[in-house]
Design a protein around this motif. Structure first.
Motif, PDB file in Angstrom:
ATOM      1  N   ARG C  65       0.830  -1.210   0.000  1.00  0.00           N
ATOM      2  CA  ARG C  65       0.000   0.000   0.000  1.00  0.00           C
ATOM      3  C   ARG C  65       0.863   1.258   0.000  1.00  0.00           C
ATOM      4  O   ARG C  65       0.533   2.252  -0.639  1.00  0.00           O
ATOM      5  N   MET C  66       1.968   1.225   0.730  1.00  0.00           N
ATOM      6  CA  MET C  66       2.829   2.404   0.768  1.00  0.00           C
ATOM      7  C   MET C  66       3.469   2.648  -0.601  1.00  0.00           C
ATOM      8  O   MET C  66       3.535   3.788  -1.078  1.00  0.00           O
ATOM      9  N   TYR C  68       2.211   1.728  -3.422  1.00  0.00           N
ATOM     10  CA  TYR C  68       1.127   2.169  -4.300  1.00  0.00           C
ATOM     11  C   TYR C  68       0.802   3.643  -4.078  1.00  0.00           C
ATOM     12  O   TYR C  68       0.557   4.389  -5.029  1.00  0.00           O
ATOM     13  N   SER C  69       0.819   4.067  -2.828  1.00  0.00           N
ATOM     14  CA  SER C  69       0.488   5.468  -2.526  1.00  0.00           C
ATOM     15  C   SER C  69       1.469   6.432  -3.174  1.00  0.00           C
ATOM     16  O   SER C  69       1.167   7.609  -3.371  1.00  0.00           O
ATOM     17  N   GLN C  70       2.658   5.913  -3.498  1.00  0.00           N
ATOM     18  CA  GLN C  70       3.672   6.777  -4.109  1.00  0.00           C
ATOM     19  C   GLN C  70       3.803   6.495  -5.605  1.00  0.00           C
ATOM     20  O   GLN C  70       4.816   6.830  -6.219  1.00  0.00           O
ATOM     21  N   GLY C  71       2.782   5.865  -6.167  1.00  0.00           N
ATOM     22  CA  GLY C  71       2.736   5.757  -7.618  1.00  0.00           C
ATOM     23  C   GLY C  71       3.236   4.452  -8.211  1.00  0.00           C
ATOM     24  O   GLY C  71       3.277   4.315  -9.434  1.00  0.00           O
ATOM     25  N   VAL C  72       3.609   3.488  -7.396  1.00  0.00           N
ATOM     26  CA  VAL C  72       4.059   2.199  -7.938  1.00  0.00           C
ATOM     27  C   VAL C  72       2.836   1.372  -8.336  1.00  0.00           C
ATOM     28  O   VAL C  72       1.966   1.124  -7.498  1.00  0.00           O
ATOM     29  N   PRO C  73       2.736   0.934  -9.605  1.00  0.00           N
ATOM     30  CA  PRO C  73       1.603   0.088  -9.999  1.00  0.00           C
ATOM     31  C   PRO C  73       1.695  -1.281  -9.329  1.00  0.00           C
ATOM     32  O   PRO C  73       2.785  -1.856  -9.223  1.00  0.00           O
ATOM     33  N   HIS C  98      13.200   3.828   1.420  1.00  0.00           N
ATOM     34  CA  HIS C  98      13.172   5.036   2.263  1.00  0.00           C
ATOM     35  C   HIS C  98      11.738   5.469   2.604  1.00  0.00           C
ATOM     36  O   HIS C  98      11.519   6.193   3.567  1.00  0.00           O
ATOM     37  N   LEU C  99      10.764   5.059   1.791  1.00  0.00           N
ATOM     38  CA  LEU C  99       9.378   5.440   2.084  1.00  0.00           C
ATOM     39  C   LEU C  99       8.910   4.904   3.435  1.00  0.00           C
ATOM     40  O   LEU C  99       7.970   5.436   4.022  1.00  0.00           O
ATOM     41  N   ASN C 312     -11.412   1.527  -2.056  1.00  0.00           N
ATOM     42  CA  ASN C 312     -11.024   1.930  -3.418  1.00  0.00           C
ATOM     43  C   ASN C 312     -11.721   1.015  -4.416  1.00  0.00           C
ATOM     44  O   ASN C 312     -11.234  -0.066  -4.753  1.00  0.00           O
ATOM     45  N   LEU C 315      -9.979  -0.310  -7.661  1.00  0.00           N
ATOM     46  CA  LEU C 315      -8.928  -1.255  -7.308  1.00  0.00           C
ATOM     47  C   LEU C 315      -9.541  -2.599  -6.881  1.00  0.00           C
ATOM     48  O   LEU C 315      -9.038  -3.676  -7.245  1.00  0.00           O
ATOM     49  N   GLY C 324      -4.847  -3.172   0.634  1.00  0.00           N
ATOM     50  CA  GLY C 324      -4.351  -1.970   1.307  1.00  0.00           C
ATOM     51  C   GLY C 324      -5.334  -0.816   1.290  1.00  0.00           C
ATOM     52  O   GLY C 324      -4.975   0.308   1.629  1.00  0.00           O
ATOM     53  N   ALA C 325      -6.596  -1.083   0.907  1.00  0.00           N
ATOM     54  CA  ALA C 325      -7.583  -0.001   0.804  1.00  0.00           C
ATOM     55  C   ALA C 325      -8.678  -0.124   1.856  1.00  0.00           C
ATOM     56  O   ALA C 325      -9.781   0.366   1.658  1.00  0.00           O
TER      57      ALA C 325
END
Lengths: 467, 467, 467
Positions: C65-66, C68-73, C98-99, C312, C315, C324-325
Motif C-alpha cells: 500500500r505504501m 502504491y500510494s507513491q505511484g508504484v503500480p 526510504h518510504l 477503493n 482497485l 491496502g484499501a
C-alpha cells in the motif's frame, strides 16, 4: 525576551544534542511558503507598513481573539473603530501580554520583536511605549519595507490566495517588476480560491456569478458556461504563477452526480431557491469538478474543511468576517471523499492535499487514506494546530501509517507577514526534535534523519506544490 | 507504601528539578474546592466517620467498579446488602489491590493510607486486618472527625452540590456554627444543581415539581411560576453561600425558543406526554433560561455533559444510581451551545464553565470556544480524566489555543472527603511538571512558570468561581 | 541494519535503565499468538516458502500500500500479474525502501532481514539482488521451513482464523502430526470467524448459506436450522482447538430483537430482498446470538469493528480484497453494545474482547466500559495502531480507567509469519518502556512493574483466551 538557541527542543540531553545538529543543517534553508494569505499589494507597491498596531495587532485574529475572550472590547483595539488611538491599543496588548503564555502567538510575536526589531526588554505595561515607538519608527525606514523584509527573510517563493474575481493586478505588477532589468526578483505567486463563486451560501453569490460572467465573457448562469469560466480563470491564474487551488468548504463532502443531475442542481442554485442540503451537494459536486480540471491543467488541489465560520453571530453582524470566531467542527473524510476518489483516486497525475482541524481524524482517516491513494497527500498541522504541541501530535499520529513522503512539508498559512520566518522556524525545530527522538530510540539512522530534516523543511513542499 | 517526594514529576533531570522547585512554592497553599459532592451533614454534625469499609470502599464507585469488572459481586462488598461483614469486604479489596496498579484510585488511596493513617506496609491480603483495624480505630478518635480533618487539610472553602428541593438545613447549621463565638470556622457552601426539576426524564420529575411548588409557594406547573420558583431557590442558595450552579445534562444542547414556544413546550412536559426529543429540547431551553438568571444573579454556571448514566440496566434496577456504570459519550459543543451563545455569548458578566468526558473536543471545540467567547471558561480534566495522564492531555491539548487564563484551576469533584488533598496534590504535581517542561524547552520564563503555578493552584479557582 | 539493543526504549537514562532490566526479564518468554491470519497449510505441509518477493512483499498489504500510494503500480510487484519477475519486484521495494522510514513495516522487515536472514547491509538499490538471492536461497533450506521457524521462534501456541465453511483439513493434519510418536509438537489452533455466513452483504452470502447447509445437514435458510448449524460448527472448531470466535463487522452494533422478530428478519435476509439497514440489524442480532452461544460453549468472543473494507472501488474490482484499501471509520460502542450488554453484560462466564481502529474511543468509551462490565476486556492496539506510537497511546489512554487487568496482552494479527517475533518484540519493548516510566515517576514499584511485564507479555493472553 532574548530567544534561547535551544527553544522547542526536547529537554532530554541525548535527544537535544541530535536535534541541535539536525536543526543546524536546515536552519538557514530558504523559505518555501506554498500556502498563505499575505497581501500581494505589499510586494507590488512596496509601501511602508505603518504603525505597530496596524501591522501586528489589528489584522491578527489569533491575537485579538485572546484579548476578546478576556473581556477586551474590539473597539478599544481599533477594530471597527477608526477613532481608537493605536498607541492606546498597543498598550492594551502590552498590559495583557501574560494571557499569551504558552501560546504560539507569544512565540511568533517574541521572535518578531527580538529578531526583526531588536527589542531586548519583554513587552509589558512599562515597555509598551518603547515598543510602539521603536517598531513604528523602524517600519518607516526602507529596510523594513515589504520587499526588503522578503529578501532578508530568504523567501524563495510565496503563494497568496485570490478569488477568481480578482484581476490579479498586483501579481501582474510584481511579474513586470521581476522582468525589469535590475528589478526586484521576489517570487510571489497566486492560488485559485473559488469559494466566492462555488459556495451558494457565500455572501453575494449570485452577484459573484454575474461578475464572473463579465470577467470571462461566459454565461455563468449556464452550467457549461460556468465550468468554462472556471477553466478560463484557472488558466489565467496559472499564467500568473499559480500551481494550486484552495477550497475552504464546511465539510470535505464530494459528489459525482453525472452531467444531467449536476446541470439540474446548478439550475436550482442559480434560481436562488435551494435548501442547505442542496448547497452542500453543489459544493460537493464542485470539488469533483475541480479535481477533473486539475487532472487536465495540473493545478494541485488543497482542501481545507471543517471550520464553522463566523460562529459568533452578533459579532459577525457588527464587525464582519475573520474576527476570531471561526470554530472547528468534527470532520469526516472516509465517506465524504469517496465519490471523488472512486473517479480520480488512482490517477497518479492528480495531487490533492488534505488539511483538517479535527485531530481525531489524523490516525483514523487521513493517514490511512494518504498511505494508500496515489493522489492524496497530507498538509501540515493547520490553524489552531500550527503550534508546537499541535505539530508534535501531527507527527506522532500520522507518520507510522502515512510515512513521511505522503506529507508536504510546512505551510505558514498566514497574513502576518512579519512572523513568517518565526513560523517556519518553529516547524523546523519541532520536526528536528521529532526526528531526534526517532534517532535516540534507534528507529531511524542519523543520516536518514538528516535527509528527512531537509525533506520536511524544503524538498517536500517544492515537490508537492510543483514549485 | 511510603510516598516518594518526586512522584508524578517527569523523569528528565532538568525538568524534574524545575518541577520540584515550582511544586515547593505551591505545595502548602490552602485547598480551594469549588466543585464536589461531599456531604454537608458531616460538617454539620461532626460525627465520626465509621469503619474503613463504610468510609473508603462502599461509597467509592471508582473503587468498586474495578472490583466488579473483575468478577467481584457488589453484595460481597456490602453494596445493596446490609449483612456483609465490613472486615470481609475490606479483605476483598486488599486481595484485589493489584488491580488498581496504574490507576488514580491507587494513588489517592495510598495517600490516605500513608498520610492520614500512617500505614507503612502495603495493602494486601496479609495486611488487610491491620489496615481495617487501624483505620477503624483512628476514625473513632476526635482527630479524625470531619471538622478536624477539614482543618488539618487546610481547606479554605469547599462547595457541595444540592438540589433545589433540598432545604439546606445542614448548611444552615454550619453557618450558625461559623457565627457562634469560638465556633468552627470552616467555610462550606452549596451549589445549585437543578437536574431533578429540569430534566423531564429524571426519576420522579412530576413529583419533584410538586415539591418545588410546596417549597416556594409558586405554581411550578405554570411556566412563569416555574421560572419564579427557580429564581427564588437560586436566591436562597446564594444566601447560603452558593456562587455557582451545576448542570448534568446528557448533552450540552441549548435552545432559545422564545417565550411562547417555551411555555407551550413546558405545558407538554407537565402533561407527562412528551417524546425523548421534546425532553431534550426542554433541557436545552432550560440551560438558556439558567444563563439568563445567571446574568441577573451572578451565579457561575457549570455544564457537565456527556455521561450515559446507569448504562448497565440490570445493575441499575437492582442497586440504583452511581454504581460505576456511567459511561462517557461523544459530545458536541459547537452547534449545541450556539443558541445560548448567540444570546449571551458576548456578555462579560456571565461566566460559564465547560467540562467534558470526550477528550476529542479539547483541541477541536473547547479550546477554540474558550479562546474567543468572553463568557466561556474551561473546567479541568473531569472524572475519568482526573488522573495524571488525563491532566497532561488536557494541558497539552488546550493551553496553546485557550491560554492558561481561560481555565479555572482544579476541581476535585469528589464525595471521597479523605482523599481531597491527595487529588489536589496530584493536580499540583502534574501542573508543575507541565510548566517545568515549558521552562525547560524555553517556551516560558521561570518567573512566569512560578506565577502560573500559583494561578493554577489557587488564584484561578477563586476568581472563576467568585469565591 | 544491525538492530540496536536499546531500540524503542525511551531516551531518558533513568527510564531506559529500568526498561532494559524489565525487558531482559521477558525478552525470551515464549510467544503466545492468540489472534492472527497465518495459513495453517504452511504447518500442515511444511513446504518451503518460495522466493523473497512471494513471501515478504506480495502478501503484505502494509508494504505494497505504501508503494502504491507513491505511484508504484501493483502489477509491477506481481500483484494480479503472474508475469512479473520477482527479482524486479524486489528491486522496486529496495529502491523505495526510504518510504518506510518511521513506519512499523520498516522495523518488522529489518528484524526479519537481520535476525532471520543475517543480512548486515541496509536494503537499497545496491543491495537488492544480494537480498533477493540470499533470502531466496535460505528459504529453500530445511532450517527455514515453516515448522523449523515455528520452533526457532518459540511459539507456544498460534491461532489462525477460519470461516465456518472451512473443513479445517490442515488443522486436522497438524493435530494428527502432533499425536504421532516423534511428530512435530507445534500447537496451531483455529478460531471461528463467521462473517461469510453472518454478513448478508458479504460476496456470495446466499451460496455460503447453501454450503453451510450441505456441510452441517441443517437447513440454513430456516432460522432454527441456521442457528443449529452455527452451534454445530462452533463445536467442531472447538474440537479442533478453537478457544475463540472473531467478528469483523462494519460497526459494533448489537440487537436483541426477540425470537419472532429475529426469525422474520432472517426470512427477509434469505429472500435477498433487504435494505442496508436490515443487513446491519441482522449483523447486530447475530452478535447477540453469538454471545448467547459463547455463554454456552465458552468460546471467547472477539469484535473487530470499524473498517471500511475495499474503499477503493476501481482497485477492488480489478484486484479483489485486501489490497491496502481498508480505511478506519468513526466507531461508537456505548449505544451499540447496549442491547447485548443488557442481556449478558453481567455474566462472569462470558468474555468479549473489543478492538478498535478509532483511537478517540480508547479513553472515552472502551476503558470505562471495560473498567465496569465483567464480560468485557480490551484487545491491544490494532492494525494501523499496532506500532510504537499506537501502543504508547493505547497504554496512556486506557490504563488509568480500565486498569492493566482488563487487557489481554498482545495480538500480532498478522499473516506475515516471518515477522511474528518482531511484532511481539516491539510490544514487549514498548510495554517495558511504559512501565519504566511509571516506575521512574514513582507511580508503581519496581517489583510491580516486573510482575506486570510478565503479565502483559504472557499471562494475560493465556488467561483471556483460555489457552
Amino acid at each position: 525576551m532574548e530567544l534561547h538557541p535551544d527553544r522547542l527542543f526536547p529537554s532530554d540531553p541525548t535527544i537535544r544534542n541530535i536535534a541541535r545538529s539536525l536543526y543546524a543543517s536546515v536552519a538557514n534553508l530558504p523559505i518555501v511558503s506554498p500556502h498563505g494569505h499575505t497581501d500581494p499589494a505589499w510586494f507590488a507597491s512596496n509601501a511602508p507598513f505603518g504603525n505597530a498596531t496596524d501591522l501586528l495587532l489589528k489584522p491578527d485574529h489569533y491575537v485579538f481573539r485572546m484579548l476578546y475572550s478576556q473581556g477586551v472590547p474590539l473597539e478599544s483595539l481599533g477594530i471597527g473603530n477608526g477613532d481608537a488611538d493605536p498607541r492606546n491599543a498597543w498598550r492594551i496588548l502590552a498590559e495583557h501580554y501574560h494571557l499569551f503564555r504558552g501560546t504560539p502567538s507569544r512565540m511568533w510575536l517574541d521572535w518578531v520583536f527580538s529578531e526583526v526589531f531588536g527589542m531586548t526588554a519583554q513587552l509589558d505595561a512599562g515597555t509598551s511605549d518603547l515598543y510602539f515607538d521603536t517598531i513604528t519608527d523602524r517600519l518607516a525606514s526602507d529596510d523594513f519595507r515589504p520587499r526588503a523584509l522578503f529578501d532578508r527573510y530568504q523567501i524563495e517563493v510565496i503563494a497568496t490566495t485570490e478569488s477568481p474575481l480578482d484581476a490579479l493586478d498586483h501579481h501582474a505588477s510584481i511579474r513586470a517588476e521581476n522582468q525589469k532589468a535590475g528589478g526586484w526578483q521576489g517570487r510571489v505567486i497566486t492560488a485559485y480560491r473559488p469559494d466566492t463563486v462555488v459556495d451558494p451560501e457565500f455572501e453575494g453569490f449570485a452577484d459573484n456569478l454575474g461578475r464572473l460572467s463579465d470577467l470571462t465573457g461566459e454565461d455563468c448562469f449556464n452550467w457549461q458556461g460556468y465550468l468554462a469560466a472556471h477553466r478560463q480563470r484557472r488558466a489565467f491564474f496559472k499564467d500568473m504563477g499559480a500551481t494550486s487551488t484552495d477550497h475552504g468548504h464546511p465539510t470535505p463532502r464530494t459528489a459525482d452526480l453525472g452531467a444531467d443531475s449536476a446541470k439540474a442542481l446548478f439550475g436550482k442554485i442559480c434560481s436562488g431557491e435551494f435548501t442547505a442540503q442542496e448547497a452542500e451537494i453543489f459544493r460537493a459536486q464542485m470539488l469533483t469538478e475541480m479535481a477533473a480540471m486539475s487532472v487536465d491543467d495540473g493545478l494541485v488541489m488543497q482542501i481545507h474543511p471543517g471550520s464553522f465560520r463566523n460562529h459568533n453571530d452578533p459579532l459577525f453582524r457588527r464587525f464582519g468576517r475573520d474576527k476570531g470566531a471561526d470554530i472547528p467542527m468534527r470532520t469526516e473524510f472516509v465517506a465524504n471523499l469517496k465519490p471523488l476518489l472512486d473517479r480520480f483516486g488512482n490517477d497518479r497525475d492528480l495531487s490533492i492535499i488534505l488539511f483538517t482541524l479535527d485531530e481525531s481524524v489524523y490516525s483514523r482517516e487521513l493517514a490511512p487514506l494518504a498511505g494508500h491513494y496515489p493522489c492524496l497527500k497530507l498538509g501540515p498541522a493547520w490553524w489552531f494546530h500550527d503550534s508546537p504541541e499541535g505539530m508534535r501530535r501531527f507527527r506522532h499520529m500520522t507518520t507510522e501509517t502515512a510515512g513521511f513522503y505522503n506529507m508536504v512539508g510546512f505551510n505558514d498559512d498566514t497574513r502576518a507577514f512579519l512572523s513568517i520566518p518565526a513560523r517556519h522556524d518553529v516547524a523546523r525545530r519541532i520536526d528536528c526534535g521529532f526526528l531526534a527522538q526517532l534517532v535516540a530510540e534507534h528507529r531511524i539512522a542519523d543520516w536518514e534523519a538528516a535527509e528527512l530534516a531537509h525533506d520536511l523543511t524544503y524538498r517536500l513542499a517544492k515537490k508537492a506544490y510543483r514549485l
